[in-house]
Design a protein around this motif. Structure first.
Motif, PDB file in Angstrom:
ATOM      1  N   ASN A 149       0.838  -1.201   0.000  1.00 52.01           N
ATOM      2  CA  ASN A 149       0.000   0.000   0.000  1.00 52.01           C
ATOM      3  C   ASN A 149       0.868   1.244   0.000  1.00 52.01           C
ATOM      4  N   GLU A 150       0.439   2.276  -0.730  1.00 48.54           N
ATOM      5  CA  GLU A 150       1.156   3.547  -0.751  1.00 48.54           C
ATOM      6  C   GLU A 150       0.799   4.337   0.505  1.00 48.54           C
ATOM      7  N   VAL A 151       1.817   4.706   1.274  1.00 48.53           N
ATOM      8  CA  VAL A 151       1.594   5.434   2.526  1.00 48.53           C
ATOM      9  C   VAL A 151       2.539   6.629   2.617  1.00 48.53           C
ATOM     10  N   ALA A 152       2.085   7.665   3.319  1.00 46.47           N
ATOM     11  CA  ALA A 152       2.918   8.849   3.545  1.00 46.47           C
ATOM     12  C   ALA A 152       4.110   8.453   4.407  1.00 46.47           C
ATOM     13  N   SER A 153       5.290   8.905   4.008  1.00 43.46           N
ATOM     14  CA  SER A 153       6.521   8.519   4.710  1.00 43.46           C
ATOM     15  C   SER A 153       6.920   9.526   5.781  1.00 43.46           C
ATOM     16  N   GLY A 154       6.350  10.739   5.719  1.00 40.92           N
ATOM     17  CA  GLY A 154       6.789  11.795   6.630  1.00 40.92           C
ATOM     18  C   GLY A 154       7.996  12.548   6.110  1.00 40.92           C
ATOM     19  N   VAL A 155       8.609  12.056   5.027  1.00 39.49           N
ATOM     20  CA  VAL A 155       9.775  12.707   4.428  1.00 39.49           C
ATOM     21  C   VAL A 155       9.286  13.798   3.482  1.00 39.49           C
ATOM     22  N   MET A 156       9.840  15.004   3.626  1.00 43.59           N
ATOM     23  CA  MET A 156       9.465  16.132   2.778  1.00 43.59           C
ATOM     24  C   MET A 156      10.614  16.461   1.828  1.00 43.59           C
ATOM     25  N   VAL A 157      10.260  16.750   0.577  1.00 47.36           N
ATOM     26  CA  VAL A 157      11.222  17.187  -0.432  1.00 47.36           C
ATOM     27  C   VAL A 157      10.619  18.367  -1.175  1.00 47.36           C
ATOM     28  N   ALA A 158      11.425  19.085  -1.915  1.00 44.41           N
ATOM     29  CA  ALA A 158      10.927  20.189  -2.739  1.00 44.41           C
ATOM     30  C   ALA A 158      11.490  20.050  -4.143  1.00 44.41           C
ATOM     31  N   HIS A 159      10.635  20.346  -5.124  1.00 45.38           N
ATOM     32  CA  HIS A 159      11.039  20.298  -6.530  1.00 45.38           C
ATOM     33  C   HIS A 159      10.321  21.398  -7.287  1.00 45.38           C
ATOM     34  N   ARG A 160      10.910  21.823  -8.400  1.00 43.89           N
ATOM     35  CA  ARG A 160      10.214  22.727  -9.309  1.00 43.89           C
ATOM     36  C   ARG A 160       9.222  21.920 -10.139  1.00 43.89           C
ATOM     37  N   PHE A 161       8.153  22.581 -10.566  1.00 42.19           N
ATOM     38  CA  PHE A 161       7.128  21.916 -11.378  1.00 42.19           C
ATOM     39  C   PHE A 161       7.740  21.260 -12.614  1.00 42.19           C
ATOM     40  N   SER A 162       8.782  21.892 -13.187  1.00 45.26           N
ATOM     41  CA  SER A 162       9.372  21.384 -14.433  1.00 45.26           C
ATOM     42  C   SER A 162       9.989  20.002 -14.271  1.00 45.26           C
ATOM     43  N   THR A 163      10.184  19.545 -13.029  1.00 44.93           N
ATOM     44  CA  THR A 163      10.750  18.210 -12.792  1.00 44.93           C
ATOM     45  C   THR A 163       9.680  17.196 -12.422  1.00 44.93           C
ATOM     46  N   LEU A 164       8.397  17.627 -12.368  1.00 45.96           N
ATOM     47  CA  LEU A 164       7.314  16.781 -11.856  1.00 45.96           C
ATOM     48  C   LEU A 164       6.359  16.327 -12.954  1.00 45.96           C
ATOM     49  N   ASN A 165       5.784  15.159 -12.770  1.00 43.61           N
ATOM     50  CA  ASN A 165       4.703  14.642 -13.604  1.00 43.61           C
ATOM     51  C   ASN A 165       3.506  14.381 -12.694  1.00 43.61           C
ATOM     52  N   LYS A 166       2.337  14.888 -13.067  1.00 46.60           N
ATOM     53  CA  LYS A 166       1.132  14.623 -12.289  1.00 46.60           C
ATOM     54  C   LYS A 166       0.698  13.180 -12.511  1.00 46.60           C
ATOM     55  N   ILE A 167       0.304  12.499 -11.416  1.00 47.55           N
ATOM     56  CA  ILE A 167      -0.162  11.113 -11.507  1.00 47.55           C
ATOM     57  C   ILE A 167      -1.481  10.978 -10.752  1.00 47.55           C
ATOM     58  N   ALA A 168      -2.171   9.875 -10.990  1.00 47.58           N
ATOM     59  CA  ALA A 168      -3.388   9.580 -10.231  1.00 47.58           C
ATOM     60  C   ALA A 168      -3.011   9.258  -8.788  1.00 47.58           C
ATOM     61  N   ASP A 169      -3.943   9.442  -7.879  1.00 45.99           N
ATOM     62  CA  ASP A 169      -3.732   9.106  -6.469  1.00 45.99           C
ATOM     63  C   ASP A 169      -3.318   7.635  -6.384  1.00 45.99           C
ATOM     64  N   PRO A 170      -2.096   7.344  -5.913  1.00 47.43           N
ATOM     65  CA  PRO A 170      -1.635   5.942  -5.888  1.00 47.43           C
ATOM     66  C   PRO A 170      -2.400   5.104  -4.867  1.00 47.43           C
ATOM     67  N   ARG A 171      -3.171   5.759  -4.013  1.00 50.18           N
ATOM     68  CA  ARG A 171      -3.940   5.025  -3.009  1.00 50.18           C
ATOM     69  C   ARG A 171      -5.318   4.627  -3.534  1.00 50.18           C
ATOM     70  N   SER A 172      -5.695   5.077  -4.730  1.00 44.84           N
ATOM     71  CA  SER A 172      -7.064   4.864  -5.217  1.00 44.84           C
ATOM     72  C   SER A 172      -7.397   3.382  -5.343  1.00 44.84           C
ATOM     73  N   ASP A 173      -6.455   2.554  -5.773  1.00 35.66           N
ATOM     74  CA  ASP A 173      -6.716   1.113  -5.873  1.00 35.66           C
ATOM     75  C   ASP A 173      -6.977   0.521  -4.497  1.00 35.66           C
ATOM     76  N   GLN A 174      -6.255   0.999  -3.486  1.00 36.54           N
ATOM     77  CA  GLN A 174      -6.466   0.506  -2.128  1.00 36.54           C
ATOM     78  C   GLN A 174      -7.867   0.847  -1.641  1.00 36.54           C
ATOM     79  N   LYS A 175      -8.312   2.088  -1.915  1.00 30.92           N
ATOM     80  CA  LYS A 175      -9.650   2.512  -1.486  1.00 30.92           C
ATOM     81  C   LYS A 175     -10.718   1.647  -2.135  1.00 30.92           C
ATOM     82  N   LEU A 176     -10.549   1.357  -3.428  1.00 35.57           N
ATOM     83  CA  LEU A 176     -11.517   0.529  -4.130  1.00 35.57           C
ATOM     84  C   LEU A 176     -11.580  -0.849  -3.498  1.00 35.57           C
ATOM     85  N   ALA A 177     -10.440  -1.416  -3.196  1.00 35.31           N
ATOM     86  CA  ALA A 177     -10.408  -2.746  -2.594  1.00 35.31           C
ATOM     87  C   ALA A 177     -11.104  -2.721  -1.232  1.00 35.31           C
TER      88      ALA A 177
END
Length: 108
Positions: A71-99
């Motif tokens: 299961n995808e869980v929050a790690s508590g680790v914080m990082v920072a990035h510029r938008f130009s290095t990021l790709n938007k993705i679907a909520d990785p927890r959505s499959d868990q919620k459905l199950a």
């Protein structure tokens, strides 16, 4: 509109969105907690700062990792990035919620 690299445009991401980026250990993912379009973000518990602008905002992101059950869980680790290095993705927890929802419905 996304460019050919799939990188996030300046107005594409919002607080609460899930994103992925290339890290030294491969692809990483997390949820945006803060966005800065005119200034800098100080990463908590570090000396690392990322400057954001209207053209390339900065995002403070909580890293998500898989637990022992996959299961995808929050790690508590914080990082920072510029938008130009990021790709938007679907909520990785959505499959868990459905199950979980399917399980709950089958009980009633």
């Amino acid at each position: 509109d996304k460019d050919k690299s799939g990188r996030a445009e300046p107005d594409e991401l919002s607080v609460g969105d899930f994103v992925e980026w290339e890290s030294s250990g491969g692809m990483a993912k997390g949820r945006i907690e803060q966005i800065e379009r005119d200034g800098s973000i100080q990463v908590p518990d570090s000396d690392f700062t990322v400057n954001g602008s209207e053209d390339d905002p900065a995002a403070l992101i909580e890293v998500y990792r898989q637990d022992g059950d996959g299961n995808e869980v929050a790690s508590g680790v914080m990082v920072a990035h510029r938008f130009s290095t990021l790709n938007k993705i679907a909520d990785p927890r959505s499959d868990q919620k459905l199950a979980d929802d399917d399980l709950a419905e089958s009980v009633f």
